[in-house]
Design an enzyme around this catalytic site. Structure first.
Site, mmCIF file in Angstrom:
data_model
loop_
_atom_site.group_PDB
_atom_site.id
_atom_site.type_symbol
_atom_site.label_atom_id
_atom_site.label_comp_id
_atom_site.label_asym_id
_atom_site.label_seq_id
_atom_site.Cartn_x
_atom_site.Cartn_y
_atom_site.Cartn_z
ATOM 1 N N ASP A 1 -0.266 -5.092 1.164
ATOM 2 C CA ASP A 1 -1.660 -4.913 0.744
ATOM 3 C C ASP A 1 -2.366 -6.264 0.829
ATOM 4 O OD1 ASP A 1 -4.071 -4.413 -0.438
ATOM 5 O OD2 ASP A 1 -3.265 -3.870 -2.408
ATOM 6 N N GLY B 1 1.293 1.178 46.374
ATOM 7 C CA GLY B 1 0.330 1.166 47.472
ATOM 8 C C GLY B 1 -0.867 2.061 47.280
ATOM 9 N N ASP C 1 0.825 -1.222 0.000
ATOM 10 C CA ASP C 1 0.000 0.000 0.000
ATOM 11 C C ASP C 1 0.852 1.262 0.000
ATOM 12 O OD1 ASP C 1 -2.054 -1.604 2.445
ATOM 13 O OD2 ASP C 1 -2.509 -1.365 0.313
ATOM 14 N N ASP D 1 1.810 -11.338 15.276
ATOM 15 C CA ASP D 1 2.318 -10.033 15.683
ATOM 16 C C ASP D 1 1.470 -8.912 15.093
ATOM 17 O OD1 ASP D 1 4.513 -8.411 16.894
ATOM 18 O OD2 ASP D 1 4.827 -7.799 14.816
ATOM 19 N N ASP E 1 4.401 -1.566 3.496
ATOM 20 C CA ASP E 1 3.172 -2.069 4.104
ATOM 21 C C ASP E 1 2.427 -2.984 3.136
ATOM 22 O OD1 ASP E 1 1.223 -1.737 6.403
ATOM 23 O OD2 ASP E 1 -0.058 -1.219 4.704
ATOM 24 N N ASP F 1 -0.284 -4.839 48.682
ATOM 25 C CA ASP F 1 0.623 -3.782 48.241
ATOM 26 C C ASP F 1 0.609 -2.644 49.263
ATOM 27 O OD1 ASP F 1 -1.807 -2.536 47.794
ATOM 28 O OD2 ASP F 1 -1.284 -1.770 45.815
ATOM 29 N N ASP G 1 -3.369 1.078 9.632
ATOM 30 C CA ASP G 1 -2.858 0.016 8.769
ATOM 31 C C ASP G 1 -1.334 0.088 8.722
ATOM 32 O OD1 ASP G 1 -2.204 -1.745 6.746
ATOM 33 O OD2 ASP G 1 -3.046 -0.541 5.138
ATOM 34 N N GLU H 1 -1.388 -10.461 19.071
ATOM 35 C CA GLU H 1 -0.930 -9.325 19.875
ATOM 36 C C GLU H 1 -1.644 -8.064 19.368
ATOM 37 O OE1 GLU H 1 1.703 -5.728 20.119
ATOM 38 O OE2 GLU H 1 2.089 -7.158 18.508
#
Length: 485
Positions: free
Chosen positions: A204, A302, A162, A233, A202, A429, A196, A263
């Site tokens: 397509d 905390g 692209d 990924d 990149d 905590d 994208d 991810e």
């Protein structure tokens, strides 16, 4: 996923460029099995644009698994193709599944420049054109001369992409979209108008030649390596419809179940759930919202309300689809998405992902082995305790006591299948304290001790199955039945 399945992400971003990871992994297989690891997630195994120093995310040649002299080396950062395949065989021999990291969003390190008509766009608003269409020099021709057409004679050119972020003619870095192309739809649109484009050339995904070649490659990869699943990924930059169709084809034609975790790096659970709906095929996602809660809690020292630790997490709403993690190669110090969970909170954070019913947890290499480049020491001693507890004790019905801003807990009753299983977890905590929690009448009269060594005395479960479980400040205690002498 098996009972109490556990993934280990067996890499961090700053591993030395010495080509030893695959060999080390093969030697480590038996130890990983012993601590309860049931699957490993490995870094991209194919050749990146920077050759032997590339982490694999700057994708050059998907077919070069450390076999061809390309980009200045035969091996990848992690080793050779033979060493990769040998490591997978060794893991399989120990009953450990292998998940490969697959990055398909972009390609980098092209072999030739092409003259392409393109327009400059605003990188912060990918729909805003800020320059006229003109001819640029685009690094988009991938011929892989070192491979000489082995496995595939497909050559990539500008029509398969692209856009790109570099004009070789003017030596200018900017965002260029090729004439006649549109950014892929069905990607994250909460940033930059359309997210994208991420980096490099990149891809397509609307191009039929691209789809056909990636299906061919996917089948070749599965047959060549024998992997059991994939980490996908940067899925928020790739149309869900592509992975829907691609995964369906691979599963259909190979007969493999192919566990898949994507991810999608975003704090908003709604976006993750929408992606799971859109992909319309069995898939999981890393629970990034939970990671951010753990990160924020560790930074608050905390001043975080522990009752809210699971609020907005994927494991809260869709536990079967959530791969929980504390940190990874992107969140580690110096990572592209740095959001490190501070070391003082790591025992609590790992107890949260390892000792509960919900989610499929992922242990990070950088926590287990250390990260020398950031002077982060191994937490193996602490983690081995929690891993042993997960493997032997963390079974049965769960009772939650998420009822105090600085001290929470839960119990697992154990089950008949796993002898002497059952445990109680208390996390603080703040100032620490005692939580009265139900662990089951079958434990009445039993004495429990804290495996983590924070509480130095034993407690006794009452006749109703309740115990008063103590924790020190800024600590986690895990109580299990003490074996009679």
């Amino acid at each position: 996923m098996s009972d109490n399945g556990l993934i280990m992400q067996y890499f961090e971003k700053d591993l030395p460029d010495d080509g030893t990871l695959w060999k080390s992994l093969a030697l480590d297989a038996a130890k990983l099995k012993a601590v309860g690891v049931t699957a490993v997630c490995l870094p991209p195994a194919y050749k990146g644009a920077e050759g032997s120093s590339d982490t694999g995310y700057n994708v050059y040649d998907l077919y070069d698994l450390g076999e061809f002299n390309q980009k200045g080396s035969v091996r990848t950062k992690y080793g050779t193709k033979k060493e990769y395949l040998d490591a997978i065989k060794e893991l399989h021999a120990k009953g450990i599944n292998v998940y490969a990291d697959i990055a398909l969003n972009h390609k980098m390190g092209a072999d030739e420049v092409e003259e392409v008509k393109a327009a400059e766009f605003n990188s912060l608003n990918r729909y805003q054109m800020i320059g006229d269409n003109r001819k640029i020099g685009a690094w988009t021709k991938f011929t892989f001369p070192g491979r000489k057409n082995k496995y595939s004679d497909f050559k990539w050119n500008w029509r398969h992409f692209d856009g790109i972020d570099w004009d070789q003619k003017t030596l200018k870095k900017s965002l260029y979209k090729f004439a006649g192309k549109e950014w892929n739809e069905g990607v994250d649109d909460t940033a930059n108008g359309n997210y994208d484009y991420l980096m490099g050339a990149d891809i397509d995904f609307n191009n039929q030649e691209v789809y056909d070649e990636l299906v061919k490659w996917g089948k070749w990869y599965l047959e060549t390596t024998g992997i059991d699943g994939m980490r996908l990924d940067a899925v928020k930059h790739i149309p869900a419809s592509f992975y829907r169709d691609w995964l369906y084809r691979l599963r259909e034609e190979t007969g493999k179940e192919l566990f898949t975790v994507g991810e999608f790096w975003h704090w908003d659970r709604n976006l993750l759930e929408k992606y799971l709906e859109d992909i319309k095929t069995p898939a999981s996602l890393f629970d990034v919202p939970l990671h951010f809660s753990l990160h924020n809690c560790s930074r608050a020292h905390g001043d975080y309300d522990l009752r809210r630790i699971f609020d907005g997490s994927l494991v809260e709403s869709s536990p079967i689809s959530a791969v929980t993690f504390v940190d990874n190669h992107e969140s580690q110090p110096g990572g592209s998405l740095e959001s490190w969970v501070e070391d003082w909170f790591k025992p609590m954070a790992y107890a949260i992902i390892l000792l509960r019913q919900q989610g499929y947890p992922c242990l990070f290499y950088g926590d287990y082995k250390g990260i020398p480049s950031s002077k982060i020491k191994s937490k193996k001693t602490m983690l081995d305790k929690l891993l042993k507890l997960r493997k032997n004790k963390a079974y049965g019905y769960q009772h939650d006591y998420l009822d105090d801003p600085n001290c929470i807990g839960w119990t697992r009753e154990g089950d008949d299948e796993h002898k002497d299983s059952g445990l109680a977890v208390v996390i603080s905590d703040g100032t620490g304290g005692t939580k009265r929690m139900y662990i089951g009448r079958h434990f009445a009269g039993a004495h429990f001790s804290d495996v983590m060594g924070n509480a130095k005395y034993n407690i006794k479960i009452d006749s109703e199955g309740f115990g008063d479980f103590y924790v020190n400040r800024d600590a986690v205690s895990v109580w299990v039945r003490k074996e009679p002498k």
